[in-house]
Design an enzyme around this catalytic site. Structure first.
Site, PDB file in Angstrom:
ATOM      1  N   GLY A  89      19.042   1.603-126.229  1.00 41.54           N
ATOM      2  CA  GLY A  89      18.795   0.324-125.587  1.00 41.54           C
ATOM      3  C   GLY A  89      19.807  -0.717-126.012  1.00 41.54           C
ATOM      4  N   HIS A 104      19.739  -3.069-128.314  1.00 40.65           N
ATOM      5  CA  HIS A 104      19.983  -3.129-129.759  1.00 40.65           C
ATOM      6  C   HIS A 104      20.880  -1.990-130.209  1.00 40.65           C
ATOM      7  CE1 HIS A 104      18.801  -2.953-134.120  1.00 40.65           C
ATOM      8  NE2 HIS A 104      18.868  -4.268-133.986  1.00 40.65           N
ATOM      9  N   CYS A 105      20.718  -0.826-129.591  1.00 43.29           N
ATOM     10  CA  CYS A 105      21.484   0.366-129.981  1.00 43.29           C
ATOM     11  C   CYS A 105      22.977   0.230-129.688  1.00 43.29           C
ATOM     12  CB  CYS A 105      20.968   1.606-129.262  1.00 43.29           C
ATOM     13  SG  CYS A 105      19.220   1.951-129.450  1.00 43.29           S
ATOM     14  N   ILE A 106      23.329  -0.548-128.675  1.00 42.94           N
ATOM     15  CA  ILE A 106      24.736  -0.622-128.269  1.00 42.94           C
ATOM     16  C   ILE A 106      25.437  -1.842-128.848  1.00 42.94           C
ATOM     17  CG2 ILE A 106      24.202   0.633-126.153  1.00 42.94           C
ATOM     18  CD1 ILE A 106      24.618  -2.008-124.598  1.00 42.94           C
TER      19      ILE A 106
END
Length: 340
Positions: free
Chosen positions: A326, A328-330
């Protein structure tokens, strides 16, 4: 060899002031079943949104500088750097500060989420190369670790899951106590809150940013479902019980804010991890995901109440989630400050 804590550093909370946000352009076609072009448009939309609040630097292949610059716009700088994948929260460094304006970074070991991919060698160097590009001191941690697997409150508390950090596909030679000791030495934490598991079919093995996040000191936002037939129901109930029993490093009981999950969606028979805790907290703003679901409206309303002093900016995220993560992950925040 010295550690960040021995040198006076700790990892700040995500609401601390940022110097910039790091991202990485999608390059692995197999990660995105709807195609790289859809993923790149989604990444560019996130980059543009964050650039309205703080500087953004996008890593990209050497030959793609012009195309990436055009896609992301004038507010996003591009930096050529080889990457195997585009989840810089996980393959990039975790930044630490010394409380005197100095910034350094922790470079974790990386093995593609426990061996999900075989060609991840370029990603093992992303942490080092980012830190070198900023002239920041690098602490090489003796752990396989992804930044999305933990949250900190900046005051000594770390939130994580047993499913991920104790998974034998990461650090099978280390005990729970040894992992805690390494994290304490590198992030400046002293209180650990261990949840059990993450989302059903989460290929990260239970990254915390899919299920819970600190939103301010003493307050955790966590995902729930009311559907008792949902395989996530017992998982989320157990996580709630653990959060209610927990205390942070200051000895406080946690204020727990819950948010229901969107309706189930799948990609090739695998459940998508549709999570509103997977957001980015920028300087003065929140860039949060939208999933084309009625629950989006409820989530935006809650975020406006949780963050009254920040602008809430919803961004379509399904083409990111289809790749396994998502917003936050990127993204990865670099705290404000100068090289220590």
């Amino acid at each position: 060899m010295t550690t960040p804590v021995a040198d006076g550093f700790h990892m700040p909370a995500e609401w601390a002031p940022h110097a910039r946000c790091w991202m990485a352009w999608p390059v692995r076609a197999e990660s995105f079943p709807n195609g790289l072009e859809a993923a790149r448009q989604a990444y560019a939309a996130v980059a543009k949104a964050i650039a309205g609040f703080e500087p953004v630097t996008m890593l990209c292949p050497d030959g793609a500088l012009a195309d990436v610059s055009l896609a992301c716009g004038a507010g996003v700088s591009v930096l050529p750097m080889p990457t195997s994948d585009s989840w810089v929260r996980d393959n990039g460094p975790s930044f630490v500060i010394d409380g005197r304006g100095g910034v350094a970074g922790v470079h974790w070991g990386f093995n593609a989420w426990g061996g999900n991919y075989s060609d991840f060698q370029a990603d093992t160097q992303v942490g080092r190369l980012i830190l070198e590009s900023q002239g920041l001191k690098r602490y090489a941690a003796p752990l396989i670790m992804e930044g999305g697997s933990f949250h900190v409150d900046g005051e000594g508390t770390l939130l994580t899951t047993e499913e991920c950090l104790l998974n034998p596909n990461r650090n099978p030679h280390l005990t729970k106590a040894e992992i805690e000791a390494h994290l304490a030495a590198h992030l400046g934490v002293r209180q650990f809150i261990w949840l059990n598991k993450g989302y059903e079919q989460d290929e990260t093995d239970g990254h915390i940013d899919e299920i819970a996040a600190f939103v301010k000191p003493g307050t955790v936002l966590t995902m729930v479902t009311d559907d008792k037939d949902d395989p996530n129901y017992p998982i989320f109930q157990d996580n709630l019980a653990r959060l209610r029993a927990a205390r942070d490093a200051a000895g406080r009981e946690l204020e727990i804010v819950t948010l229901r999950t969107p309706a189930r969606q799948e990609q090739d028979g695998v459940r998508l991890t549709l999570s509103y805790t997977n957001f980015y907290m920028a300087n003065g703003g929140i860039v949060m995901p939208q999933f084309e679901d009625p629950a989006d409206t409820e989530a935006v309303s809650l975020f406006r109440r949780l963050f009254p002093d920040r602008k809430i900016l919803p961004v379509p995220a399904l083409d990111i989630v289809r790749g396994g993560g998502g917003i936050h992950c990127i993204t990865q925040q670099q705290p404000a400050g100068q090289p220590a």
